[in-house]
Design a protein around this motif. Sequence first.
Motif, PDB file in Angstrom:
ATOM      1  N   TYR A 152       0.833  -1.217   0.000  1.00 60.55           N
ATOM      2  CA  TYR A 152       0.000   0.000   0.000  1.00 60.55           C
ATOM      3  C   TYR A 152       0.860   1.256   0.000  1.00 60.55           C
ATOM      4  CZ  TYR A 152      -4.190  -2.720   0.711  1.00 60.55           C
ATOM      5  OH  TYR A 152      -5.220  -3.594   0.531  1.00 60.55           O
ATOM      6  N   THR A 205      -9.015   1.898   2.480  1.00 59.78           N
ATOM      7  CA  THR A 205      -8.992   0.449   2.697  1.00 59.78           C
ATOM      8  C   THR A 205      -9.061   0.111   4.182  1.00 59.78           C
ATOM      9  OG1 THR A 205      -7.703   0.098   0.685  1.00 59.78           O
ATOM     10  CG2 THR A 205      -7.629  -1.652   2.342  1.00 59.78           C
ATOM     11  N   MET A 262     -14.295   6.908  -9.265  1.00 59.02           N
ATOM     12  CA  MET A 262     -13.099   6.271  -8.680  1.00 59.02           C
ATOM     13  C   MET A 262     -12.774   6.898  -7.328  1.00 59.02           C
ATOM     14  SD  MET A 262      -9.293   5.928 -10.359  1.00 59.02           S
ATOM     15  CE  MET A 262      -8.672   7.569  -9.965  1.00 59.02           C
ATOM     16  N   ASP A 263     -12.901   8.222  -7.237  1.00 54.67           N
ATOM     17  CA  ASP A 263     -12.610   8.917  -5.984  1.00 54.67           C
ATOM     18  C   ASP A 263     -13.766   8.821  -4.983  1.00 54.67           C
ATOM     19  OD1 ASP A 263     -10.143   9.713  -6.910  1.00 54.67           O
ATOM     20  OD2 ASP A 263     -10.716  11.803  -7.266  1.00 54.67           O
ATOM     21  N   PHE A 302      -6.378   5.666  -1.495  1.00 56.45           N
ATOM     22  CA  PHE A 302      -6.673   4.259  -1.810  1.00 56.45           C
ATOM     23  C   PHE A 302      -6.244   3.368  -0.646  1.00 56.45           C
ATOM     24  CE2 PHE A 302      -6.054   6.047  -6.185  1.00 56.45           C
ATOM     25  CZ  PHE A 302      -7.368   5.944  -6.573  1.00 56.45           C
ATOM     26  N   ARG A 325     -14.960  -0.005  -4.079  1.00 62.41           N
ATOM     27  CA  ARG A 325     -13.897  -1.011  -4.008  1.00 62.41           C
ATOM     28  C   ARG A 325     -14.069  -2.030  -2.887  1.00 62.41           C
ATOM     29  NH1 ARG A 325     -11.464   3.405  -6.282  1.00 62.41           N
ATOM     30  NH2 ARG A 325     -11.436   4.434  -4.271  1.00 62.41           N
ATOM     31  N   GLN A 362      -6.393  -0.546  -8.023  1.00 69.11           N
ATOM     32  CA  GLN A 362      -7.122   0.498  -8.752  1.00 69.11           C
ATOM     33  C   GLN A 362      -6.157   1.138  -9.727  1.00 69.11           C
ATOM     34  OE1 GLN A 362     -10.591   1.781  -8.571  1.00 69.11           O
ATOM     35  NE2 GLN A 362      -9.683   2.321 -10.522  1.00 69.11           N
ATOM     36  N   THR A 376      -1.283   3.098 -10.816  1.00 65.64           N
ATOM     37  CA  THR A 376      -1.912   1.973 -10.114  1.00 65.64           C
ATOM     38  C   THR A 376      -1.687   2.177  -8.625  1.00 65.64           C
ATOM     39  OG1 THR A 376       0.065   0.579 -10.189  1.00 65.64           O
ATOM     40  CG2 THR A 376      -1.524   0.315 -11.986  1.00 65.64           C
ATOM     41  N   ALA A 377      -2.646   1.727  -7.836  1.00 65.15           N
ATOM     42  CA  ALA A 377      -2.503   1.781  -6.374  1.00 65.15           C
ATOM     43  C   ALA A 377      -3.249   0.593  -5.788  1.00 65.15           C
ATOM     44  CB  ALA A 377      -3.065   3.080  -5.816  1.00 65.15           C
ATOM     45  N   LYS A 378      -2.622  -0.031  -4.802  1.00 59.08           N
ATOM     46  CA  LYS A 378      -3.311  -1.115  -4.113  1.00 59.08           C
ATOM     47  C   LYS A 378      -4.437  -0.540  -3.276  1.00 59.08           C
ATOM     48  CE  LYS A 378      -2.360  -5.282  -1.386  1.00 59.08           C
ATOM     49  NZ  LYS A 378      -1.297  -6.085  -0.719  1.00 59.08           N
ATOM     50  N   SER A 379      -5.581  -1.212  -3.310  1.00 61.06           N
ATOM     51  CA  SER A 379      -6.727  -0.742  -2.529  1.00 61.06           C
ATOM     52  C   SER A 379      -7.626  -1.926  -2.233  1.00 61.06           C
ATOM     53  CB  SER A 379      -7.495   0.332  -3.304  1.00 61.06           C
ATOM     54  OG  SER A 379      -8.432   0.980  -2.471  1.00 61.06           O
ATOM     55  N   HIS A 380      -8.006  -2.084  -0.987  1.00 69.22           N
ATOM     56  CA  HIS A 380      -8.885  -3.180  -0.585  1.00 69.22           C
ATOM     57  C   HIS A 380      -8.379  -4.531  -1.106  1.00 69.22           C
ATOM     58  CE1 HIS A 380     -12.052  -0.781   1.339  1.00 69.22           C
ATOM     59  NE2 HIS A 380     -11.757   0.135   0.448  1.00 69.22           N
ATOM     60  N   GLY A 381      -7.091  -4.703  -1.138  1.00 70.88           N
ATOM     61  CA  GLY A 381      -6.508  -5.970  -1.562  1.00 70.88           C
ATOM     62  C   GLY A 381      -6.370  -6.133  -3.065  1.00 70.88           C
TER      63      GLY A 381
END
Lengths: 278, 278
Positions: A254, A263, B60-61, A259, B66, B14, B6-11
């Motif tokens: 992360y 989470t 998205m924002d 984002f 997500r 995104q 790209t960004a990690k979000s909720h596993g």
Amino acid sequence: MKTISTAKSHGGVQGVYSHASEACACDMTFAVFVPPQAKDGPCPVVWYLSGLTCTHQNVMDKGEYRRLAAEFGLIVVCPDTSPRGESVPDEKDNWQFGCGAGFYLDATQAPFSTNYRMYSYITEELPALIAKEFPADMTRQAIFGHSMGGHGALTIALKDPERFKSCSAFAPITRPMVAGWSRPAFEKYLGTDEAAWRAYDAVALIEDGKRFPEFLVDQGSADGFLEDGLRPWLLDEACKAAGIPLKLNMREGYDHSYFFISTFMDDHLRWHAERLAK
Amino acid sequence: MKTISTAKSHGGVQGVYSHASEACACDMTFAVFVPPQAKDGPCPVVWYLSGLTCTHQNVMDKGEYRRLAAEFGLIVVCPDTSPRGESVPDEKDNWQFGCGAGFYLDATQAPFSTNYRMYSYITEELPALIAKEFPADMTRQAIFGHSMGGHGALTIALKDPERFKSCSAFAPITRPMVAGWSRPAFEKYLGTDEAAWRAYDAVALIEDGKRFPEFLVDQGSADGFLEDGLRPWLLDEACKAAGIPLKLNMREGYDHSYFFISTFMDDHLRWHAERLAK
């Protein structure tokens, strides 16, 4: 207090308000979510302090806090991160100082000491306004924040542990006195005597004897500010030495963005709701 | 296809991507959320079409999709709402036409017919790209959207019911042929012969014999566009006459914003996940 906007969301009301701030000598804007439970009586208040460059709006748009705040019956207050306005001294091309970068301290150095008094604003003026204008149970408060706002939450809680039932942070600046992005700001706001900086540094406050019952911190492992700017291990060491329980979650992959925050927002709201219910 | 971020979000991840679109004769940007389940195999695809003035970024924002997309294992694709760029004809001061206002149709009138081909883009070009570049199970697709994007979702589903397992909308423009904010756009994009407009109007499509198994629609009662622009009762009447089950939820006190959409996002994702699982 002036209402800028309100919208129904998750059964409650997300509002944006402004007022003439005495502490900051300018108009200040903030966001408040009032949950549906406020119809039946005062609700606990959770303070969210935002990071560098942010206003009240970033977390309001991207923090995803309303679903659980509505479920748990929490008022969520999201202040701005600095004074603003034409009369407020600023460095336009420096995102780490001036507008958007108040560092939740009371500046003592001219010309910043007139407006940059975010510590007094967050700890005195805005709470008084919230208590007056919203259905808030001020005997039950919690505080959290992100990055510079995580620094704000930790330091404010350490200096006033009676006020808050709980404190947590996303990717906090744990040691702003020595971090590259905050040292120059501290010097301009507080002067060159670093003894005066220790009141606004979570690790220094713990070293100097301040205590809080426990902390929750989430930190992304892919956060580009981790090594120089944030360094949660310094907080971990200080907490261990002081006997303060710190739940530090390193989150693989992360980054520093919303984002990441969104989470783990649910985990933090659960942490606060459990402690506010006691 | 170019990766913008790209960004990690909720596993999951995104991402934001761009590509040179043949349908729209310009570069197009879109957002895709890939859930953690994609590690184990292709995931169903949910299309979210946005409203007037929006890009891929608004939902998205602010859409808060997500958490449940990650729980249910859904890929969520959020396209832009129109072609964009210096070579794309536009009316800069008109938020109801041109850039940000593609209305999910294929324009037939010069000078708009070169770029304003969002119907072909959403139904042919972008699905082919998604199938090629992402771990997508294209046999399981769903579609939803907001306002102009609700119109897009309803009309696209009605014309291609085999492609989608489910369709829903937040505050859709149900009858753009006759609504004040879309009639002028339809005339400029499609010409003055209103017979050609019926292919892009949910109520007209149902009148003309198009069918879809069922719809879910949420609509705020405090939505300022309700009476002139949206009018969900027209869809309700058309669905009743055609025997199409429509679950129309009028939501007391909610407006047209993402504060409304994010409140009911979970309900819509559950609706789609249940139907995609069959």
